[in-house]
Design an enzyme around this catalytic site. Structure first.
Site, PDB file in Angstrom:
ATOM      1  N   GLY A 116       0.837  -1.123  -0.049  1.00 36.94           N
ATOM      2  CA  GLY A 116      -0.012  -0.112  -0.071  1.00 36.94           C
ATOM      3  C   GLY A 116       0.877   1.124   0.012  1.00 36.94           C
ATOM      4  O   GLY A 116       0.911   2.128  -0.843  1.00 36.94           O
ATOM      5  N   ARG A 140       5.383 -13.057   1.952  1.00 33.74           N
ATOM      6  CA  ARG A 140       4.907 -11.592   2.025  1.00 33.74           C
ATOM      7  C   ARG A 140       5.695 -10.656   0.913  1.00 33.74           C
ATOM      8  O   ARG A 140       5.147  -9.777   0.197  1.00 33.74           O
ATOM      9  CB  ARG A 140       4.750 -10.956   3.289  1.00 33.74           C
ATOM     10  CG  ARG A 140       3.493 -11.577   3.998  1.00 33.74           C
ATOM     11  CD  ARG A 140       3.459 -10.984   5.362  1.00 33.74           C
ATOM     12  NE  ARG A 140       3.157  -9.512   5.534  1.00 33.74           N
ATOM     13  CZ  ARG A 140       1.970  -9.136   5.356  1.00 33.74           C
ATOM     14  NH1 ARG A 140       1.027  -9.729   5.097  1.00 33.74           N
ATOM     15  NH2 ARG A 140       1.843  -7.520   5.365  1.00 33.74           N
ATOM     16  N   ASP A 179       6.460   1.569   8.548  1.00 33.00           N
ATOM     17  CA  ASP A 179       5.030   1.234   8.775  1.00 33.00           C
ATOM     18  C   ASP A 179       5.000   0.037   9.699  1.00 33.00           C
ATOM     19  O   ASP A 179       4.835  -1.047   9.067  1.00 33.00           O
ATOM     20  CB  ASP A 179       4.217   1.148   7.319  1.00 33.00           C
ATOM     21  CG  ASP A 179       2.757   0.851   7.547  1.00 33.00           C
ATOM     22  OD1 ASP A 179       2.375   1.541   8.424  1.00 33.00           O
ATOM     23  OD2 ASP A 179       2.314   0.346   6.844  1.00 33.00           O
ATOM     24  N   CYS A 232      -0.842   1.113  12.859  1.00 36.74           N
ATOM     25  CA  CYS A 232      -2.388   1.235  13.017  1.00 36.74           C
ATOM     26  C   CYS A 232      -3.102   1.142  14.402  1.00 36.74           C
ATOM     27  O   CYS A 232      -3.712   0.188  14.578  1.00 36.74           O
ATOM     28  CB  CYS A 232      -3.212   0.643  11.764  1.00 36.74           C
ATOM     29  SG  CYS A 232      -2.308  -0.879  11.426  1.00 36.74           S
TER      30      CYS A 232
HETATM   31  N1  SAM Z   1       3.462  -1.103   4.610  1.00 40.23           N
HETATM   32  C1  SAM Z   1       2.392  -2.146   4.378  1.00 40.23           C
HETATM   33  C2  SAM Z   1       1.279  -1.485   3.544  1.00 40.23           C
HETATM   34  O1  SAM Z   1       1.148  -0.202   3.351  1.00 40.23           O
HETATM   35  O2  SAM Z   1       0.655  -2.195   2.701  1.00 40.23           O
HETATM   36  C3  SAM Z   1       1.848  -2.815   5.510  1.00 40.23           C
HETATM   37  C4  SAM Z   1       2.739  -3.121   6.328  1.00 40.23           C
HETATM   38  S1  SAM Z   1       2.482  -3.912   7.903  1.00 40.23           S
HETATM   39  C5  SAM Z   1       1.627  -2.882   8.938  1.00 40.23           C
HETATM   40  C6  SAM Z   1       3.829  -4.462   8.557  1.00 40.23           C
HETATM   41  C7  SAM Z   1       4.920  -5.230   7.859  1.00 40.23           C
HETATM   42  O3  SAM Z   1       5.943  -5.327   8.822  1.00 40.23           O
HETATM   43  C8  SAM Z   1       4.369  -6.729   7.653  1.00 40.23           C
HETATM   44  O4  SAM Z   1       4.457  -7.155   6.258  1.00 40.23           O
HETATM   45  C9  SAM Z   1       5.116  -7.629   8.481  1.00 40.23           C
HETATM   46  O5  SAM Z   1       5.424  -8.912   7.853  1.00 40.23           O
HETATM   47  C10 SAM Z   1       6.390  -6.929   8.482  1.00 40.23           C
HETATM   48  N2  SAM Z   1       7.047  -7.282   9.818  1.00 40.23           N
HETATM   49  C11 SAM Z   1       6.828  -8.363  10.654  1.00 40.23           C
HETATM   50  N3  SAM Z   1       7.906  -8.311  11.378  1.00 40.23           N
HETATM   51  C12 SAM Z   1       8.906  -7.408  10.987  1.00 40.23           C
HETATM   52  C13 SAM Z   1      10.247  -7.154  11.592  1.00 40.23           C
HETATM   53  N4  SAM Z   1      10.586  -7.852  12.845  1.00 40.23           N
HETATM   54  N5  SAM Z   1      10.944  -6.327  11.052  1.00 40.23           N
HETATM   55  C14 SAM Z   1      10.418  -5.901   9.808  1.00 40.23           C
HETATM   56  N6  SAM Z   1       9.142  -5.882   9.371  1.00 40.23           N
HETATM   57  C15 SAM Z   1       8.476  -6.721   9.940  1.00 40.23           C
END
Ligand code: SAM
Length: 456
Positions: A116, A140, A179, A232
């Protein structure tokens, strides 16, 4: 889905009552109302939603009166719009009010899947910039790469790395968007599962992880560079307290974002020297969200990008002439060949992309253009969706909505053509992908892993 106070975790209710005071009943009421449906338009692709009511804080956001079945809309698969929650489109204000978007920028979207924020950033950055769109979870990262390819902008690279890996690129980025993975409490009405997973312990766990992520990524931000931090969630542990921690650990300045009153009541939080913005569903037309813009004021090591042509191999002259004719502005791009695959990269960013490929797990960069098979040069799907595609270089077939859906399901097409060869399959003039027209049939070249699996 309508949410009642009794459905919510008790501790969440107590915290929100404390945070919102008199307006808590309005917040609760908003959770029982349907979440607004919003999309963000591609600035360079044609679409049908241009006249829908705008999302105030972004030029490209639109609200839809109801939720169509996006999977059955060819425009969705063509990357003509991205389905995105409205509050998170505020990234546009955070970015455009804090950096000069006319400058060439190196931008990292660290937690990027499904894409996004990255597709939004691609619509805001100029052609001399580079977006590195990263996702740590491999599966992902594949979805992210698909969405980036559908968006069709040549300045993107997708990586699959842990935040700490970016320490190999000190001072490389002008802007980093974090994010952060979070407790997701701002999405309760869109995703009631988030309610089941919510707990005080998880909030604390998320908060700790967010600090680790910011610490890990900090050295790769340039001096005077901008960190955009968002979640969020509403709670202070994942928002204000993390920012206060950052201000304690590092020399930073929090930037103020001007808010137009017509956007609704976006709540500015200014306390102990930190600044952030809260979005509550009873005060804006969107979901729960938090964002803050931080300038790095420390000096540090900075990686130097070597000014050499690098080790990327160029295709032969004959192949080059052909693939160059397939895109617009070929002089602005460098074509490279890795094994059978030909890609084009922004000519001004070849050294940077080589640096990424040496230091990170680079999944894609630029635009996949063609595969060379014996004497044949087969156009790649990504090229069909690219904003650089020279449509005039190929014959095209106009597909009705029914045929477009057959095509996107990778089914056999019952249509005829008066030519043969690689053909752009279009719906209402917008390319969906390729078909190979043979004398007696059309081979459907839609990527199997992207096909629509849903039946009508
Ligand atoms: N920015 C994205 C969008 O707008 O479509 C949504 C991101 S979502 C809120 C957070 C993301 O952080 C997920 O895709 C998740 O897999 C990733 N994530 C999870 N653990 C993480 C880590 N330890 N370090 C970095 N990213 C991580």
């Amino acid at each position: 889905m309508s949410i009642l106070a009794a459905d919510l975790p008790a501790s969440f209710v107590t915290k929100m009552q404390l945070q919102l005071g008199d307006t808590f009943p309005d917040f609760l009421k908003s959770l029982s109302e349907p979440a607004p449906v919003s999309i963000r338009l591609h600035p360079k692709k044609q679409h049908r939603y241009t006249d829908a009511p705008p999302v105030g804080w972004t030029k490209l956001g639109r609200y839809l009166a109801e939720r169509p079945v996006f999977t059955l809309d060819p425009f969705f698969h063509a990357g003509a719009y991205y389905v995105q929650e409205a509050s998170s489109m505020f990234l546009e204000q955070a970015l455009s009010q804090s950096v000069d978007l006319l400058q060439p920028l190196h931008v990292l979207d660290l937690c990027a899947a499904p894409g996004g924020k990255s597709t939004h950033l691609l619509s805001l950055l100029n052609a001399e910039s580079l977006l590195v769109s990263n996702e740590v979870i491999r599966s992902r990262a594949a979805i992210l790469s698909e969405n980036i390819q559908k968006w069709g902008n040549p300045i993107a690279a997708v990586t699959n790395n842990d935040p700490e890996d970016f320490q190999r690129l000190p001072g490389f980025f002008d802007v980093i968007v974090v994010d952060a993975p979070c407790s997701g409490e701002g999405l309760f009405r869109k995703d009631p599962n988030a309610m089941q997973e919510w707990s005080d312990e998880n909030v604390l766990l998320c908060s700790k992880r967010q600090r680790r992520i910011v610490s890990d990524i900090w050295p790769s931000l340039k001096e005077q560079g901008i960190l955009i931090y968002s979640t969020c969630t509403y709670n202070p542990e994942e928002n204000e307290e993390n920012l206060a921690w950052l201000a304690q650990e590092h020399d930073v300045e929090f930037l103020t974002i001007k808010i137009d009153p017509s956007w609704g009541n976006i709540a500015e939080t200014k306390q102990d020297g930190i600044t952030g913005y809260h979005f509550y569903p009873h005060q804006v037309k969107g979901e729960g969200f938090f964002i803050s813009v931080i300038r790095k004021k420390e000096t540090g090591e900075s990686i130097r990008v070597k000014n050499s042509r690098g080790n990327f191999q160029a295709p032969t002259k004959k192949i080059l002439e052909q693939v160059q004719s397939w895109i617009t502005e070929p002089d602005a791009f460098a074509f490279i060949q890795r094994d059978d695959l030909i890609q084009f990269l922004p000519a001004s960013k070849v050294q940077e992309i080589e640096l990424l490929s040496k230091n990170l797990r680079l999944i894609m960069a630029g635009t996949f253009t063609a595969t060379v098979k014996n004497t044949k040069i087969i156009p790649e799907h990504t090229l069909a969706l690219s904003t650089q595609l020279n449509k005039g270089a190929f014959p095209s077939l106009a597909l009705s909505i029914e045929d477009a859906l057959h095509y996107l399901r990778k089914e056999t097409l019952q249509i005829t053509a008066e030519h043969t060869g690689f053909t752009l399959m279009c719906h209402e003039d917008i390319p969906l992908g390729w078909g190979n027209v043979l004398p007696n049939r059309i081979n459907n070249l839609y990527p199997a892993e992207w096909r629509i699996r849903m039946s009508v």
